[in-house]
Each structure stands twice: as structure tokens, then as C-alpha cells.
Design a protein around this motif. Structure first.
Motif, PDB file in Angstrom:
ATOM      1  N   ALA A 150       3.843  19.418 -77.334  1.00  0.00           N
ATOM      2  CA  ALA A 150       3.021  20.605 -77.574  1.00  0.00           C
ATOM      3  C   ALA A 150       3.641  21.795 -76.869  1.00  0.00           C
ATOM      4  CB  ALA A 150       1.598  20.373 -77.064  1.00  0.00           C
ATOM      5  N   ALA A 151       3.167  22.975 -77.231  1.00  0.00           N
ATOM      6  CA  ALA A 151       3.609  24.216 -76.594  1.00  0.00           C
ATOM      7  C   ALA A 151       2.549  24.693 -75.610  1.00  0.00           C
ATOM      8  CB  ALA A 151       3.860  25.293 -77.648  1.00  0.00           C
ATOM      9  N   LEU A 152       2.985  25.470 -74.624  1.00  0.00           N
ATOM     10  CA  LEU A 152       2.050  26.108 -73.710  1.00  0.00           C
ATOM     11  C   LEU A 152       1.662  27.475 -74.263  1.00  0.00           C
ATOM     12  CD1 LEU A 152       3.434  25.344 -70.138  1.00  0.00           C
ATOM     13  CD2 LEU A 152       1.980  23.954 -71.623  1.00  0.00           C
ATOM     14  N   GLY A 153       0.454  27.890 -73.970  1.00  0.00           N
ATOM     15  CA  GLY A 153      -0.058  29.177 -74.423  1.00  0.00           C
ATOM     16  C   GLY A 153      -1.573  29.127 -74.465  1.00  0.00           C
ATOM     17  N   GLY A 154      -2.225  30.211 -74.865  1.00  0.00           N
ATOM     18  CA  GLY A 154      -3.645  30.109 -75.135  1.00  0.00           C
ATOM     19  C   GLY A 154      -4.590  30.778 -74.172  1.00  0.00           C
ATOM     20  N   TRP A 155      -4.210  31.934 -73.640  1.00  0.00           N
ATOM     21  CA  TRP A 155      -5.071  32.661 -72.711  1.00  0.00           C
ATOM     22  C   TRP A 155      -6.186  33.382 -73.476  1.00  0.00           C
ATOM     23  CZ3 TRP A 155      -2.877  37.659 -70.066  1.00  0.00           C
ATOM     24  CH2 TRP A 155      -3.874  38.244 -69.276  1.00  0.00           C
ATOM     25  N   SER A 156      -5.860  33.960 -74.608  1.00  0.00           N
ATOM     26  CA  SER A 156      -6.789  34.687 -75.487  1.00  0.00           C
ATOM     27  C   SER A 156      -7.202  36.026 -74.902  1.00  0.00           C
ATOM     28  CB  SER A 156      -8.043  33.875 -75.796  1.00  0.00           C
ATOM     29  OG  SER A 156      -8.824  34.515 -76.776  1.00  0.00           O
ATOM     30  N   TYR A 157      -6.603  37.074 -75.406  1.00  0.00           N
ATOM     31  CA  TYR A 157      -6.860  38.439 -74.962  1.00  0.00           C
ATOM     32  C   TYR A 157      -6.709  39.365 -76.160  1.00  0.00           C
ATOM     33  CZ  TYR A 157      -1.791  37.830 -74.769  1.00  0.00           C
ATOM     34  OH  TYR A 157      -0.497  37.489 -75.081  1.00  0.00           O
ATOM     35  N   PRO A 158      -7.155  40.603 -76.079  1.00  0.00           N
ATOM     36  CA  PRO A 158      -6.979  41.539 -77.196  1.00  0.00           C
ATOM     37  C   PRO A 158      -5.590  42.170 -77.164  1.00  0.00           C
ATOM     38  CG  PRO A 158      -8.141  42.622 -75.424  1.00  0.00           C
ATOM     39  CD  PRO A 158      -7.928  41.196 -74.981  1.00  0.00           C
ATOM     40  N   GLY A 159      -5.152  42.662 -78.291  1.00  0.00           N
ATOM     41  CA  GLY A 159      -3.910  43.418 -78.334  1.00  0.00           C
ATOM     42  C   GLY A 159      -2.679  42.568 -78.107  1.00  0.00           C
ATOM     43  N   HIS A 160      -1.591  43.249 -77.756  1.00  0.00           N
ATOM     44  CA  HIS A 160      -0.339  42.587 -77.425  1.00  0.00           C
ATOM     45  C   HIS A 160      -0.305  42.332 -75.923  1.00  0.00           C
ATOM     46  CE1 HIS A 160       0.372  44.508 -81.290  1.00  0.00           C
ATOM     47  NE2 HIS A 160       1.422  43.741 -81.469  1.00  0.00           N
ATOM     48  N   GLU A 161       0.502  41.349 -75.526  1.00  0.00           N
ATOM     49  CA  GLU A 161       0.482  40.945 -74.116  1.00  0.00           C
ATOM     50  C   GLU A 161       0.786  42.108 -73.174  1.00  0.00           C
ATOM     51  OE1 GLU A 161       2.624  37.862 -70.977  1.00  0.00           O
ATOM     52  OE2 GLU A 161       3.017  37.662 -73.118  1.00  0.00           O
ATOM     53  N   HIS A 162       1.803  42.904 -73.494  1.00  0.00           N
ATOM     54  CA  HIS A 162       2.155  43.980 -72.575  1.00  0.00           C
ATOM     55  C   HIS A 162       1.054  45.031 -72.494  1.00  0.00           C
ATOM     56  CE1 HIS A 162       3.409  46.163 -76.269  1.00  0.00           C
ATOM     57  NE2 HIS A 162       3.298  47.262 -75.546  1.00  0.00           N
ATOM     58  N   ARG A 190      -1.721  43.579 -70.165  1.00  0.00           N
ATOM     59  CA  ARG A 190      -1.189  43.600 -68.794  1.00  0.00           C
ATOM     60  C   ARG A 190      -1.197  45.031 -68.243  1.00  0.00           C
ATOM     61  NH1 ARG A 190       2.291  39.735 -66.317  1.00  0.00           N
ATOM     62  NH2 ARG A 190       2.255  37.687 -67.313  1.00  0.00           N
ATOM     63  N   ARG A 191      -0.850  45.984 -69.084  1.00  0.00           N
ATOM     64  CA  ARG A 191      -0.861  47.389 -68.664  1.00  0.00           C
ATOM     65  C   ARG A 191      -2.243  47.802 -68.186  1.00  0.00           C
ATOM     66  NH1 ARG A 191      -0.346  50.450 -73.835  1.00  0.00           N
ATOM     67  NH2 ARG A 191      -2.554  49.889 -73.899  1.00  0.00           N
ATOM     68  N   ARG A 244      -6.986  45.929 -87.453  1.00  0.00           N
ATOM     69  CA  ARG A 244      -7.728  45.143 -86.453  1.00  0.00           C
ATOM     70  C   ARG A 244      -6.815  44.625 -85.344  1.00  0.00           C
ATOM     71  NH1 ARG A 244     -10.255  42.189 -90.827  1.00  0.00           N
ATOM     72  NH2 ARG A 244      -9.584  40.200 -89.935  1.00  0.00           N
ATOM     73  N   ASN A 245      -5.685  44.019 -85.728  1.00  0.00           N
ATOM     74  CA  ASN A 245      -4.861  43.333 -84.738  1.00  0.00           C
ATOM     75  C   ASN A 245      -3.931  44.243 -83.963  1.00  0.00           C
ATOM     76  OD1 ASN A 245      -4.391  40.774 -87.250  1.00  0.00           O
ATOM     77  ND2 ASN A 245      -6.116  41.036 -85.858  1.00  0.00           N
ATOM     78  N   CYS A 246      -3.691  45.444 -84.468  1.00  0.00           N
ATOM     79  CA  CYS A 246      -2.875  46.419 -83.721  1.00  0.00           C
ATOM     80  C   CYS A 246      -3.751  47.555 -83.188  1.00  0.00           C
ATOM     81  CB  CYS A 246      -1.748  46.958 -84.591  1.00  0.00           C
ATOM     82  SG  CYS A 246      -0.437  45.765 -84.934  1.00  0.00           S
ATOM     83  N   LEU A 247      -4.270  48.388 -84.077  1.00  0.00           N
ATOM     84  CA  LEU A 247      -4.988  49.591 -83.649  1.00  0.00           C
ATOM     85  C   LEU A 247      -6.247  49.252 -82.849  1.00  0.00           C
ATOM     86  CD1 LEU A 247      -5.370  52.658 -83.722  1.00  0.00           C
ATOM     87  CD2 LEU A 247      -6.543  52.380 -85.925  1.00  0.00           C
ATOM     88  N   LEU A 248      -7.152  48.493 -83.416  1.00  0.00           N
ATOM     89  CA  LEU A 248      -8.410  48.194 -82.744  1.00  0.00           C
ATOM     90  C   LEU A 248      -8.191  47.330 -81.506  1.00  0.00           C
ATOM     91  CD1 LEU A 248     -11.479  48.358 -82.631  1.00  0.00           C
ATOM     92  CD2 LEU A 248     -11.579  46.415 -84.210  1.00  0.00           C
ATOM     93  N   SER A 249      -7.332  46.330 -81.618  1.00  0.00           N
ATOM     94  CA  SER A 249      -7.099  45.435 -80.482  1.00  0.00           C
ATOM     95  C   SER A 249      -6.507  46.178 -79.299  1.00  0.00           C
ATOM     96  CB  SER A 249      -6.175  44.286 -80.900  1.00  0.00           C
ATOM     97  OG  SER A 249      -6.796  43.467 -81.860  1.00  0.00           O
ATOM     98  N   ASP A 250      -5.556  47.067 -79.572  1.00  0.00           N
ATOM     99  CA  ASP A 250      -4.975  47.872 -78.493  1.00  0.00           C
ATOM    100  C   ASP A 250      -6.053  48.726 -77.828  1.00  0.00           C
ATOM    101  OD1 ASP A 250      -3.339  49.304 -76.796  1.00  0.00           O
ATOM    102  OD2 ASP A 250      -2.352  50.455 -78.363  1.00  0.00           O
ATOM    103  N   GLU A 251      -6.894  49.325 -78.641  1.00  0.00           N
ATOM    104  CA  GLU A 251      -7.932  50.211 -78.099  1.00  0.00           C
ATOM    105  C   GLU A 251      -8.923  49.446 -77.221  1.00  0.00           C
ATOM    106  OE1 GLU A 251      -9.265  53.974 -77.416  1.00  0.00           O
ATOM    107  OE2 GLU A 251      -7.474  53.314 -78.533  1.00  0.00           O
ATOM    108  N   LEU A 252      -9.125  48.157 -77.479  1.00  0.00           N
ATOM    109  CA  LEU A 252     -10.097  47.370 -76.726  1.00  0.00           C
ATOM    110  C   LEU A 252      -9.507  46.686 -75.495  1.00  0.00           C
ATOM    111  CD1 LEU A 252     -12.216  45.814 -79.614  1.00  0.00           C
ATOM    112  CD2 LEU A 252     -12.897  47.596 -78.005  1.00  0.00           C
ATOM    113  N   CYS A 253      -8.206  46.834 -75.273  1.00  0.00           N
ATOM    114  CA  CYS A 253      -7.594  46.223 -74.081  1.00  0.00           C
ATOM    115  C   CYS A 253      -8.220  46.752 -72.799  1.00  0.00           C
ATOM    116  CB  CYS A 253      -6.084  46.480 -74.058  1.00  0.00           C
ATOM    117  SG  CYS A 253      -5.143  45.479 -75.224  1.00  0.00           S
TER     118      CYS A 253
END
Length: 460
Positions: A24-36, A39-40, A406-415
Motif C-alpha cells: 500500500a501507499a502512505l497518504g491520507g491526511w485530508s485537507y482542502p486545496g493543494h498541500e502547499h 501549509r501556507r 471546486r477543487n482549485c478555486l473554492l478549495s484554495d479559498e477555504l484553506c
């Protein structure tokens, strides 16, 4: 151990004997937006000292000796380790490698080796983004890796850095240079693979390279003769393992044949060139009581049946596989964070909001927002009918739309909103939140693990 795995005809071999990698792979924290992006925002809320403390503890707890012991007890023998290029360098200091870059990667590789588990190091996010999806951490829907040579040069340098570090470690099964590339022209990916293979071999002549097909690991049509000591990798997710499947999965002859056809198409290249097959990602998602679906357990049973169907197909061709994924917050993992943990209690309101907005790109049920997005998709289709053949063409208008909105614009805004839940937390509280991901604080998905254990026991 000094005996490296290698490719011999249609097999991965160890000391001349065929070996099927299963894990299996590691991963799975679940957060909005892109990782960076998230983190920002967390850096703004926590400050540098607490930010560094939290992520160090989070990575420490995420995979420990207890995880490896459990993994090995199931008979599984390989962990895929996704890494982000940002672990090794910053965009404002390209080529300056961080001294802490290998800290947790080394720790996990060594823990796995102690338990007889191989590792595959996977560059999940390359400079510039090697694919058009959120998990390449580019911050947009553009795969700029393919149009800027500097991004490719930096990726080569990162892999030279990694290969130099692990060249004598035989418990590293190999390197997965690019996760799920999407090269719209199709020819640039094989050319880059030829370049990266030569660069890695110059510093590390031993390790296998695991090379994903184009368009998310599904297309090998532009690939020429295979490169030496390389395993070509597909990804084989089933629509029947996600919300709103084509039909209820009953295991009928027609449904099994459907899965056989799709896997045969994705692996035609490997069979034609006589090489091994590694299915680097697959696996259903699962419902939880918190989803509010009365029949959630019955739905999960059908998805376990999908998984068993796929594993049966892979066994016939001695396919190595890496399920997505080992640990998460209850969506797909073999083990998952307890719903009563400090982390879930902290962000539960935000998780409910994510679900209601269908914010996640991965396996979400978009039923709650279809009334909004379906008319927009039709408007796009009427205005520009070509959108249904836009690369990648399997996405159609609907998927292109929700990826950007949803996955770029809205997700980034909700970080920032997500990060606000961490405001004012002490180091002790942050430690407790991070410790939610420790093995002893997680729940085992028993039925899934029984299925994987049974498959791991199959004779090669």
C-alpha cells in the motif's frame, strides 16, 4: 542485505526467484486545496516554531514501528512512499537541498527494512506539476512540468540526489520517478523517461525504475522499446468502487469481464514487451456512519467485492500491486484515525462542510451540488462543444468544471478557514492532534485487511 531486486523477463526477481510486490501507499491526511496552500495557511496561524513542531510530530506518528509490524503481519511486503519535491527544495532556492529532506523518509525506509518490507519511493509532486490534477501540488490545473525545461532539469537533479542517497540500500525496491503524468502531446513523457533513466543509472546502477503510463497511468500508446531494469506501471481504479457507480456490483460475469477488459487494455504494452506489471494504485472508497447513508455497510460490502474481483484478475498475471492507501481519516485506508480522536474532533465541522460542498476531488459524492454544476456544464458544452474532448478527454465538461471551480478555486479559498481551527493551540495540544494518526490511536478496517491478507498468502 546487498541483493537488489531486478527485472528478469516478465518478473521482478530476488536472487533469481520471482517476487510479487504487494502492499500500500502512505497518504491520507485530508485537507482542502493543494498541500502547499494549506501549509501556507497553517504557517500563518501557527508561526514557524509551532508549524515545524506540528509537521515533524505528524510525520513521526503517521508511520512507526507498530505500523510496519502490523503491515508485515498481514503478509504484505512493500510500501509505496509518496514524496513532494518541496520536501527537498524550495521554489525560491531551487537546487539547494534541505538538510532535513531525508529525515522521515530514511526513518520509514529503515523501519520497513527491519520488518522485511521493501519500499518504492514515488515522486508524487514534481516541480511545475507533472499532471493536471490537485495531487501534483501545482496550485492550478496546468501541468507546467511539460512546457518548462527548468522544471524537468530540477526533477532530474532531485532524482540524482535521491538515488545517490539510496544507491546502496537494497530494501528500497526502486524509484517511481513521476506519479500519474499527463503529457498532452504523449511524446514528451517517453523522452523524459529515457533522460531520467540515464541520469539515475549514472549514480545508481542497481535499482528498478517503476514508470507510470501517461494520462494517470493508463496510456502506453506512445511508448517504444522498454528501458532496461524498468517495470511499467498502470493505475487501475474501478468506477464500481466509488459513489454513483455504473450499476450495483454483483460480481456478474459481465461485470468481471468489464474489469478484465479494462485491466487488459492498461497492461497491453507490458504483455507485448514481455515485462512485469506493477499496478501502482487502485482500490475502492468506503462509506462511514457520519456520511448519513443508512445502507452504508451494504454499500461497503459491494466495494469489498469489487476489490476481490480485481485482486483475482491481478493474481492470474502475477501482477505486483500497491493499494491506495494504508492510513487516512476513514475514507479508504487499511487503518484510519479514530472518529473520537483529537484531530477529528477539531476539524469535524470543516469535514462536514467539505462533504456538503463536494469539495474533495477524490471519490466524493457530488449529488448535493449537481443542481448548481450540471447547468454550468451544459452551458460550457453549448458554448464550446470541444470541451468534451479537452485533454484528458475522459473527464468531459463536468469534471473539467469541478476541478477548476471546486477543487482549485473554492478549495484554495477555504484553506484559511481550515487552518483557523488550529489557532491558539499549544505545543501539547498540537502533539495530541498529530498523535491522532499514531497506530495505537487508529481503527483497523478489518474486512479490507482480511482480503489483503488472503491475497498476500497466494502462491506466486
Amino acid at each position: 542485505m546487498t541483493n537488489f531486486l531486478k527485472v528478469d523477463g516478465a518478473h521482478i526477481v530476488r536472487d533469481g526467484h520471482p517476487l510479487v510486490l504487494k502492499g500500500a501507499a502512505l497518504g491520507g491526511w485530508s485537507y482542502p486545496g493543494h498541500e502547499h496552500q494549506v501549509r501556507r495557511e497553517l504557517l500563518k496561524v501557527l508561526g514557524e516554531e509551532k508549524y515545524a513542531f506540528f509537521f515533524d510530530k505528524f510525520l513521526e506518528y503517521f508511520f512507526t514501528d507498530a505500523d510496519a509490524a502490523f503491515f508485515a503481519a498481514l503478509g504484505l511486503n512493500c510500501v509505496r512512499l509518496p514524496v513532494n519535491y518541496r520536501h527537498f527544495e524550495d521554489d525560491m532556492a531551487p537546487g539547494v537541498f534541505k538538510t532535513e529532506g531525508f529525515k522521515h523518509l530514511d526513518r520509514v525506509v529503515d523501519i520497513c527494512a527491519k520488518h522485511g518490507i521493501y519500499t518504492v519511493i514515488d515522486l508524487h509532486a514534481a516541480p511545475g506539476a507533472q499532471n493536471v490534477d490537485w495531487h501534483s501540488d501545482g496550485g492550478s490545473n496546468q501541468a507546467l512540468f511539460w512546457v518548462h525545461k527548468d522544471f524537468q532539469d530540477r526533477t532530474v537533479a532531485i532524482w540524482e540526489h535521491i538515488a545517490r542517497h539510496y544507491r546502496d540500500n537494497a530494501w528500497v525496491a526502486g524509484y517511481n520517478p513521476l506519479n500519474e503524468p499527463t503529457d498532452e502531446e504523449h511524446t514528451r513523457l517517453p523522452a523524459f523517461y529515457a533522460r531520467i533513466e540515464a541520469a539515475i543509472r549514472a549514480v545508481d546502477p542497481h535499482h528498478i525504475l517503476f514508470l507510470d503510463g501517461n494520462t494517470f497511468g493508463m496510456d502506453f500508446s506512445a511508448f517504444g522499446p522498454p528501458l532496461p531494469n524498468c517495470v511499467y506501471a498502470c493505475h487501475d481504479y474501478s468506477n464500481y468502487g466509488f459513489p454513483n457507480p455504473p450499476a450495483a456490483f454483483t460480481g456478474s460475469a459481465e461485470q468481471v469481464a468489464y474489469h478484465e477488459r479494462h485491466f487488459a487494455r492498461k497492461t497491453e504494452y507490458m504483455r507485448r514487451v514481455g515485462g512485469p506489471v506493477w499496478n501502482g494504485e487502485f482500490g475502492p472508497v468506503y462509506q462511514q456512519p457520519s456520511d448519513g447513508i443508512p445502507e452504508w455497510e451494504e454499500i461497503n460490502e459491494t466495494r469489498y467485492a469489487v476489490l476481490e474481483c480485481q485482486l483475482g484478475i491481478y493474481a492470474k498475471s502475477h501482477t505486483s500491486w500497491s493499494i491506495w492507501l494504508y492510513k487516512d481519516i476513514g475514507f479508504q485506508g487499511m487503518v484510519y484515525v479514530n472518529p473520537d480522536s483529537a484531530y477529528i474532533r477539531l476539524v469535524e465541522p470543516f469535514l462536514k462542510k467539505k462533504r456538503a460542498l463536494a469539495l474533495d476531488a477524490w471519490g466524493c459524492d457530488d449529488t448535493p451540488v449537481r443542481a448548481i454544476f450540471d447547468p454550468m456544464a451544459e452551458w460550457l458544452r453549448k458554448a464550446a462543444p470541444s470541451i468534451d474532448t479537452r485533454y484528458p478527454p475522459t473527464w468531459r465538461a463536468e469534471k473539467h468544471l469541478f476541478r477548476i471551480v471546486r477543487n482549485c478555486l473554492l478549495s484554495d479559498e477555504l484553506c484559511a478557514e481550515y487552518a483557523s481551527y488550529f489557532a491558539g493551540k499549544s505545543e501539547a495540544e498540537l502533539d495530541e492532534i498529530a498523535r491522532s494518526f499514531a497506530f495505537e490511536n487508529c481503527v483497523k478496517r478489518e474486512r479490507l485487511n482480511q482480503i489483503l491478507q488472503a491475497d498476500a498468502a497466494r502462491e506466486v
